[in-house]
Enzyme design. Structure first.
Site, PDB file in Angstrom:
ATOM      1  CB  THR A 382      -7.598 -15.759   3.787  1.00 61.13           C
ATOM      2  OG1 THR A 382      -8.073 -15.547   5.602  1.00 61.13           O
ATOM      3  CG2 THR A 382      -6.537 -16.502   3.616  1.00 61.13           C
ATOM      4  CG  ASN A 402     -10.533 -12.740  10.564  1.00 55.90           C
ATOM      5  OD1 ASN A 402     -10.205 -13.762  10.732  1.00 55.90           O
ATOM      6  ND2 ASN A 402     -11.345 -12.713  11.664  1.00 55.90           N
ATOM      7  CB  SER A 453      -3.296 -18.562  11.385  1.00 58.31           C
ATOM      8  OG  SER A 453      -3.826 -18.548  10.765  1.00 58.31           O
TER       9      SER A 453
END
Length: 582
Positions: A382, A402, A453
């Site tokens: 990320t 991811n 998330s």
């Protein structure tokens, strides 16, 4: 307090910060309005790579606004940080439009393909197939980032995509130097990435794996970005790129369709807002779990005079707030288009007060004593960037594929490295994902559903200061943002906030995880005496069981309204990041 140390081993002295609190759960008289009275003296951008920061500043210099700069920064990061993000993944963008005073959250999270049912991720014995969940075609959700570029340009930008994507196109075609983290990440994932012909064409183009110092060129990705700039949404989700994406996934055993790729849409959502010590916190709503968790943690902590406590006791209280927020994350949060989330209750000051009442000031609460079923109410991977422009517009963007290099699968002929976000669903209820967090029915996959998330782009707004902050880090993102908020509240600069040492607790496993240098031996021992399990990398280094550890890649900018001064902070753990005020 832990945020008094702004480097991993450097102690700094702070004057005691004022802890005059606003009423719990109440924003201090809409401080956003006070921020409208002035405009910043320039622009500030902090991102995880200097090329991305420079691209954003160049777009601003050519008449673009913060939203145009966000597209440029995001697209360049998609080219130069394939280890962390890319147009084969997704992200969240928190926007503030200075002219209207409006905040909006752009949800460009990936979506589940219709064929990706939970049964697809079980092996022949009914166990969880971790390889299928994290590698290759079945691990990939439908990407959202290209649609975000199109949406942000059409609704908020001033410049065409042909201009804002131009830096990324040029860098993809001409190349950039491979840096150490990128090379190390490839080495760690090479056995997976080299399974796929499309990936080998990109990462073994020179006849060997990429190495630090190589010039890395991605001509297919440049062509894909050109089509996106020229044709907008159809340039990626339909036409030749769309066809190649579907063919590439299906050739590796997946089951995407052209129709579901073309059906992808971003969502505009209302941010979560709450008050903390005179700040208005504006942050990410579901399908991010970050905003609700942040609201819970900060409102639990609001009445405590943390700065007057020794480090062990203040850490204990922060950890107990983390424990409770992550427990609720496990059971209640998911895609709000598919599940009913008791958002108002979970983010309320009254609910936080109830959670606070269960905290013992001297003893850890074993996670197993917090109910393991819903109550009846109901790192490296990320990347993040933060922007403020000269008109006072601001953007916090967090995007990802991811895990390191996502699924490892590049669809041949596209240059697009696909995500492995399907692992962020609760593919098997109660089974931890790659970050060790669990989920149940609220986060189970369904056709077109967005996986939960932890990405938490956040604004802090007071009459005297505005800050934009965020970080990568998987399940640790939320707690790193929490510590960043506490750092700004304690009066730290943007640079010091970005450098803060970090610790984390996520309910299960029941342990405090910490970076190297976060806790000294005495603090760790005091926490253990309270009943906490403390995992310090330096203890394991001394025993020869691991190397040192550092987390995240924090990027933040701040506008000191009182003195009309901008500042930026980029994480010192990342040598290629850049924060610049211009």
């Amino acid at each position: 307090m832990p945020w008094r140390r702004v480097a991993l081993s450097l102690l700094i002295a702070l004057a005691p910060a004022s802890l005059a609190f606003a009423a719990e759960g109440q924003a201090a008289a809409r401080p956003q309005q006070a921020a409208q009275a002035a405009t910043p003296p320039g622009a500030a951008i902090a991102s995880a790579h200097a090329l991305a920061t420079e691209a954003g500043l160049d777009v601003l210099a050519e008449g673009g606004n913060a939203f145009d700069a966000a597209i440029a920064v995001s697209a360049v990061l998609s080219v130069v940080e394939p280890i962390s993000s890319g147009i084969g993944g997704g992200g969240f963008f928190l926007l503030h439009d200075a002219a209207s005073g409006r905040d909006v959250f752009i949800d460009a999270r990936e979506m589940s393909p219709a064929a990706a049912t939970p049964e697809r991720y079980l092996d022949a014995d009914g166990g969880f197939d971790r390889d299928r969940a994290t590698n290759g075609a079945w691990s990939a959700g439908i990407p959202g980032l290209p649609a975000a570029f199109v949406h942000i340009q059409a609704q908020y930008g001033k410049l065409p995509l042909s201009r804002t994507l131009a830096p990324a196109i040029s860098i993809a075609r001409e190349g950039f130097p491979v840096y150490g983290r990128m090379a190390r990440g490839y080495a760690a994932r090479s056995s997976v990435m080299e399974r796929y012909p499309g990936t080998r064409e990109v990462y073994l183009a020179g006849g060997r794996p990429i190495q630090e110092g190589d010039i890395f060129r991605q001509p297919d990705l440049a062509r894909t970005l050109e089509l996106l700039a020229e044709k907008g949404f159809d340039g990626f989700y339909r036409g030749e790129v769309g066809a190649k994406l579907v063919a590439g996934v299906n050739a590796e055993g997946g089951q995407w369709t052209a129709d579901e790729l073309a059906a992808y849409r971003v969502r505009e959502r209302e941010p979560i807002r709450f008050g903390y010590h005179g700040w208005e916190i504006v942050t990410a709503p579901p399908p991010s779990s970050g905003g609700i968790a942040l609201a819970q943690m900060l409102q639990i902590l609001a009445p405590y005079a943390l700065d007057d406590m020794d480090e062990a006791h203040s850490t204990h209280l922060v950890v107990e707030s983390m424990r409770r927020a992550y427990r609720d994350r496990t059971f209640y949060l998911g895609d709000p288009d598919f599940v009913e989330i008791p958002q108002r209750l979970l983010a309320s000051a009254d609910y936080a007060a109830g959670l606070r009442a269960t905290i013992h000031p001297e003893k850890a609460t074993p996670s197993e004593l917090l109910s393991g079923a819903p109550t009846p109410l109901e790192d490296e991977e990320t990347t993040h960037f933060s922007i403020i422009d000269a008109d006072g517009n601001r953007v916090g963007g967090t995007q990802t594929v991811n895990l390191l290099y996502g699924s490892g699968l590049v669809a041949p002929g596209t240059g697009v490295l696909l995500n492995n976000e399907m692992d962020d669903f609760a593919l098997k209820p109660g089974t931890p994902n790659a970050f060790g967090v669990m989920g149940f029915d609220a986060n189970a996959p369904q056709p077109g559903k967005r996986m939960l998330s932890s990405m938490t782009p956040t604004f802090m707004v007071s009459p005297d200061k505005v800050a934009v902050l965020g970080t990568p880090g998987g399940s640790r993102i939320i707690t790193m943002v929490l510590l960043g908020v506490l750092g700004y509240d304690a009066g730290l600069s943007a640079a010091d906030v970005a450098a803060l040492p970090r610790y984390h607790h996520q309910w299960m496993p029941d342990a405090i995880q910490a970076e190297t240098g976060t806790f000294d031996a005495a603090t760790a021992q005091a926490l253990r005496a309270m009943g906490h399990t403390v995992v310090r990398p330096e203890d394991e280094v001394a025993e020869g069981r691991r190397s040192s550890d550092a987390w995240g890649n924090f990027q933040t900018v701040a506008w000191d309204i009182a003195n009309n001064r901008l500042e930026g902070g980029t994480d010192p753990r990342n040598p290629v990041g850049k924060a610049e005020v211009r």
